[in-house]
Scaffold this active site. Structure first.
Site, PDB file in Angstrom:
ATOM      1  CE  LYS A   1      -4.506   0.709   0.271  1.00 42.56           C
ATOM      2  NZ  LYS A   1      -5.514  -0.320  -0.060  1.00 42.56           N
TER       3      LYS A   1
HETATM    4  N1  GLU Z   1      -7.093  -0.001  -3.347  1.00 40.07           N
HETATM    5  C1  GLU Z   1      -7.857  -1.166  -3.644  1.00 40.07           C
HETATM    6  C2  GLU Z   1      -7.907  -2.103  -2.446  1.00 40.07           C
HETATM    7  O1  GLU Z   1      -7.803  -1.683  -1.317  1.00 40.07           O
HETATM    8  C3  GLU Z   1      -7.398  -1.830  -4.930  1.00 40.07           C
HETATM    9  C4  GLU Z   1      -5.981  -2.275  -4.950  1.00 40.07           C
HETATM   10  C5  GLU Z   1      -5.486  -2.752  -6.307  1.00 40.07           C
HETATM   11  O2  GLU Z   1      -6.284  -2.790  -7.256  1.00 40.07           O
HETATM   12  O3  GLU Z   1      -4.293  -3.067  -6.396  1.00 40.07           O
HETATM   13  O4  GLU Z   1      -8.155  -3.272  -2.557  1.00 40.07           O
END
Ligand code: GLU
Length: 424
Positions: free
Chosen positions: A115
């Site tokens: 993240k």
């Molecule tokens: N931000 C989204 C999540 O928390 C998508 C992450 C992604 O597509 O890599 O799952």
């Protein structure tokens, strides 16, 4: 009184990383995980904090802090979104990175978990400032990114445009690389269906849960907190199932109508004014009070930690579906379980987004585009299979909640990959 600035100092009520770790430990207990593997899985592989200086429109320089945490890559390249928010500090990003590890493993995608975030107030910034910040951040973290290394995506307050800037900034250094980021605009190699994917996945989980409980969805009442990408797509798609949305909200506040909101009017009002607040034929409701409404389905689709020890006793919904990441604290989770309120965890409920990100990545690698119908069909196939896996785990571990079962499955798969690779 001090003027609001683009770089705030957030106050956390609870440490989000400790909250997610509590869920991890419970799952690890369920599967009897060895301490050596636990130690690997409760810490991140790599965490970087970078300075992101931005020349603001008024000529001054503001130095933001940006983070990228790669939690675990045993099952594949690190994968996860980048968020722009005042609460995006290292603890929050670390918590969200570990959630991505369990999420990608639970849905059985060949990815690890990561993240990123920049601690800022994007609503107080111009588009030019956000673009300069995005490019500078991408430059700063580019050496740990890569198509087979780490692939960012949108999250809170970032979108397809932000991903286009990331792809461009990365491409300036490494050449045209669409698979470096997912959630891009369609014109730049984005996948059809990616924009709607997280909301579509939330609705698939609602359908599966209704089937599990043997309850009809026609006429069921719904309250949704958050009207960004996830909340608004969930609202759009859940209406098609015949559910009655009685309340929705965004950062400015919420609206309520016991007889059901006219969602066509709500979408038109939001498109026109930038908020759902003030839509004709509705009563105002605060974001806090929306959570306490007596509804069949409560869908927090905004921030983490909104259902906590102080309001969990007052939640009056029958089922809580976590469209947001970690909206329920461990203390609140225990209270809801005790009270017989079913909670569908984030790693199940919002995994549709990363699943279609996976489709986008594979399409980019093949330089090929799938039709939208194929995307939606494959998404449903993967998510219903995942739901079935969790149900099966629950059947063999009678006392496990959906959260414990989902985390246990994810943790088990990652632990297995860690052992196969010979980390320990
Ligand atoms: N931000 C989204 C999540 O928390 C998508 C992450 C992604 O597509 O890599 O799952």
């Amino acid at each position: 009184m001090t003027e609001p600035t683009a770089r705030p100092v957030p106050l956390h009520e609870t440490n989000p990383f400790l909250a997610v770790t509590a869920f991890f430990e419970r799952a690890a207990d369920h599967i009897g995980l060895d301490e050596d593997i636990r130690e690997i899985l409760r810490t991140s592989y790599r965490e970087i904090s970078v300075q992101v200086p931005v020349r603001m429109d008024d000529g001054d320089v503001t130095v933001f802090m940006g983070y990228r945490v790669q939690h675990n890559g045993a099952r594949g390249p690190y994968k996860g979104g980048i968020r722009y928010h005042s609460s995006a500090d290292l603890d929050e990003v670390r918590a969200l990175a570990s959630l991505m590890t369990w999420k990608t493993a639970l849905v059985d995608l060949p990815f690890g978990g990561a993240k990123g975030g920049i601690q800022c107030e994007p609503h107080l910034m111009s588009e030019g400032e956000i673009q300069r910040m995005t490019r500078r951040f991408t430059q700063a973290i580019s050496y740990i990114l890569g198509v087979n290394r780490d692939i960012p995506a949108p999250d809170l307050n970032t979108n397809a445009q932000t991903m286009a800037w990331i792809m461009d900034a990365y491409g300036q250094r490494y050449g045209f690389t669409p698979a470096i980021v997912t959630g891009k605009p369609i014109e730049l190699g984005g996948s059809l269906g990616r924009d709607a994917a997280t909301g579509r996945g939330v609705v698939i989980i609602v359908e599966e849960t209704a089937r599990h409980l043997g309850r009809p969805l026609e006429g069921a009442t719904v309250a949704i907190q958050g009207f960004g990408n996830v909340g608004s797509w969930t609202a759009r798609l859940i209406t098609e199932l015949g559910c009655k949305i009685v309340a929705v909200s965004d950062v400015r506040g919420g609206i309520y109508n016991a007889a059901g909101l006219d969602m066509t009017a709500v979408f038109a009002h939001a498109a026109e004014t930038g908020s759902v607040v003030g839509c004709a034929g509705t009563e105002p409701v605060s974001n806090d009070d929306l959570l306490l409404l007596e509804v069949d389905w409560l869908i927090p689709a905004a921030l983490g930690g909104v259902i906590h020890a102080r309001n969990a006793e007052k939640i009056a919904a029958k089922v809580v579906v976590e469209a947001a990441n970690h909206p329920v604290t461990p203390e609140a989770d225990a209270i809801l379980n005790e009270r017989g309120i079913l909670v569908m965890p984030d790693i199940m409920a919002n995994s549709g987004g990363v699943t279609v990100s996976y489709f986008e990545w594979t399409q980019n690698i093949q330089m090929y585009r799938w039709e939208e119908e194929r995307v939606n069909t494959e998404l449903r196939k993967i998510m219903t299979k995942m739901f079935g896996d969790v149900e099966a785990f629950k059947d063999s571990h009678e006392k496990a909640t959906f959260r414990e079962a989902a985390f246990a499955l994810g943790v088990q798969r990652v632990a297995h990959a860690v052992r196969l690779r010979g980390y320990v």
